[in-house]
Design an enzyme around this catalytic site. Structure first.
Site, PDB file in Angstrom:
ATOM      1  N   GLY A 167       0.829  -1.221   0.000  1.00 11.36           N
ATOM      2  CA  GLY A 167       0.000   0.000   0.000  1.00 11.36           C
ATOM      3  C   GLY A 167       0.848   1.249   0.000  1.00 11.36           C
ATOM      4  O   GLY A 167       0.489   2.261  -0.621  1.00 11.36           O
ATOM      5  N   ARG A 168       1.984   1.171   0.655  1.00 10.90           N
ATOM      6  CA  ARG A 168       2.838   2.365   0.766  1.00 10.90           C
ATOM      7  C   ARG A 168       3.413   2.777  -0.588  1.00 10.90           C
ATOM      8  O   ARG A 168       3.736   3.947  -0.793  1.00 10.90           O
ATOM      9  CB  ARG A 168       3.921   2.121   1.829  1.00 10.90           C
ATOM     10  N   TYR A 178      -1.424   8.734   6.547  1.00 11.39           N
ATOM     11  CA  TYR A 178      -2.083   7.420   6.419  1.00 11.39           C
ATOM     12  C   TYR A 178      -1.151   6.324   5.864  1.00 11.39           C
ATOM     13  O   TYR A 178      -0.101   6.607   5.346  1.00 11.39           O
ATOM     14  CB  TYR A 178      -3.428   7.473   5.716  1.00 11.39           C
ATOM     15  N   GLU A 179      -1.613   5.098   6.040  1.00 12.65           N
ATOM     16  CA  GLU A 179      -0.818   3.892   5.736  1.00 12.65           C
ATOM     17  C   GLU A 179       0.559   3.954   6.424  1.00 12.65           C
ATOM     18  O   GLU A 179       1.580   3.531   5.855  1.00 12.65           O
ATOM     19  CB  GLU A 179      -0.736   3.664   4.233  1.00 12.65           C
ATOM     20  N   GLY A 180       0.528   4.463   7.653  1.00 13.54           N
ATOM     21  CA  GLY A 180       1.748   4.590   8.442  1.00 13.54           C
ATOM     22  C   GLY A 180       2.289   6.002   8.351  1.00 13.54           C
ATOM     23  O   GLY A 180       2.590   6.488   7.246  1.00 13.54           O
TER      24      GLY A 180
END
Ligand code: CAA
Length: 381
Positions: free
Chosen positions: A243-244, A363-365
């Protein structure tokens, strides 16, 4: 690393760019202003194969590669951060874990509708008390007498949550095992006991839907366990590695879009009888902005190529997201500064790009999480 694009990659990039210019850009301001999910665009992207780019044709995918997917998100983000994240969350966070961890039956059941865009996907990991500390899941999944799972709890900040019909959701099947007690499930929107809760009103990516998910005795059939019981945390982490790349590509496109706007505007705007572009400050700013985004592009493409080649890429995607997100925030902010007072108005897209860029650091970390992932990969303890 060789980034020479193949003929096919050049072709699809051109197609994504034309689609972004002709179909996405004209709606970007409106969907931001009205906080409206651009369903019409999603339908068109589905028909063009943009919602299943790197998945095999046998499951209804476009049979492309991960770099083409990153370029698609990048091209969309150049003109609209919202549209880019819709594609990224759908592809990386829902289609990918089903493809990578699903049984053949699960893949045949869920992927064709997702990859064709007939159904939109989402990912339910974050909870009010489990954000950065994703292993602190409080949603529970308890087996009933039929062996099915009964989910109770809630999720928050779920991208595509309102519109998603298929969701990959995480819950605790055994609290005593810590992260080894987390399992992943494929949840359908119409499962009894599932509902969508509060919608967030956001600073940026305002056309994308972000909401709570609520599970009240929601029965998930045993066939919808994704992977094995207890593998959920690893599935979530692996999914976020992928996803990143999508979010890094979104940040990349936002920064590049802001550079394009600033190059154009500073050659038109005249002050002190000179075009802004004739001032050395402007030239140096634009040179720095472009250089940062070019460096980001190399990191994003490298992570995409490694994922495609099945090489370890978790550190690469974390570095790509960290660098691209911080570059995008800086570059979009500088673009607003070059536009001056006009940059602060909604007459020009750079203020929207600056608002949209901020979330890529969260988001996504968060960027702090990316630093944790990178330093751990370096063996730093
Ligand atoms: N792949 C496979 N396994 C992994 C892994 C990876 N990338 N990362 C960790 N693991 C495994 C570890 O090997 C370890 O396994 P064992 O227990 O068997 O030894 C286990 O997972 C636990 O690892 P850690 O001890 O490193 O876990 P941690 O609790 O310290 O957390 C973290 C590490 C990096 C902070 C992680 O919790 C994390 O990434 N947090 C951020 C979560 C996040 O990105 N959330 C975003 C949600 S989605 C979203 O933003 C919304 C959207 O819709 C766009």
């Amino acid at each position: 690393m060789d980034f020479h694009l193949s003929k096919e990659q050049e072709m699809v990039r051109k197609m994504y760019r034309e689609f972004a210019e002709n179909e996405v850009k004209p709606l970007a301001e409106e969907i931001d202003e009205e906080e409206r999910f651009p369903m019409e665009t999603v339908e068109k992207m589905g028909k063009l194969g943009m919602l299943g780019i790197y998945f095999p044709k046998e499951y209804g995918g476009a049979g492309g590669d991960v770099l083409s997917y990153a370029m698609c998100v990048e091209e969309l983000a150049k003109v609209c951060g919202t549209t880019a994240v819709i594609v990224s969350a759908h592809t990386s966070l829902c289609c990918a874990p089903i493809f990578e961890h699903g049984t053949e039956e699960q893949k045949m059941k869920y992927l064709p509708d997702l990859l064709s865009g007939k159904k939109i996907g989402a990912f339910g990991l974050t909870e009010p008390n489990a954000g950065t500390d994703a292993s602190g899941q409080q949603t529970t999944a308890v087996k009933n007498e039929n062996g099915d799972y009964v989910l109770n709890g809630s999720k928050c900040f779920i991208t595509n949550g309102t519109v998603a019909e298929t969701l990959v959701v995480f819950a605790m099947t055994d609290k005593t095992l810590g992260n080894h007690g987390i399992s992943a499930f494929i949840v359908e929107k119409n499962f009894p006991g599932f509902s969508v809760g509060k919608h967030e009103k956001k600073m940026g990516i305002r056309g994308s839907s972000t909401c709570d998910l609520i599970f009240e005795d929601c029965v998930v059939p045993k066939e919808n366990l994704l992977g094995k019981e207890g593998q959920g945390f690893k599935i979530a982490m692996q999914t976020l590695d992928g996803g990143r790349i999508g979010i890094a590509a979104q940040a990349l496109g936002l920064g590049e879009g802001a550079v394009n706007e600033a190059v154009k505007y500073t050659q038109e705007r005249v002050q002190f009888k000179k075009r802004l572009s004739q001032f050395q400050n402007t030239q140096f700013q634009l040179a720095d902005m472009h250089t940062r985004m070019q460096a980001a592009q190399y990191l994003v493409y490298a992570a995409a190529v490694k994922k495609q080649n099945h090489e370890p890429y978790g550190m690469d995607s974390a570095m790509a997201k960290l660098f691209a997100a911080e570059a995008a925030s800086d570059v979009t902010r500088r673009a607003v500064q070059l536009f001056g007072g006009y940059g602060y108005t909604r007459e020009y897209p750079v203020e929207r790009m600056m608002r949209d860029a901020k979330i890529t650091e969260i988001y996504e970390g968060t960027s702090e999480v990316q630093r944790m992932v990178i330093s751990r990969a370096l063996g730093v303890k």
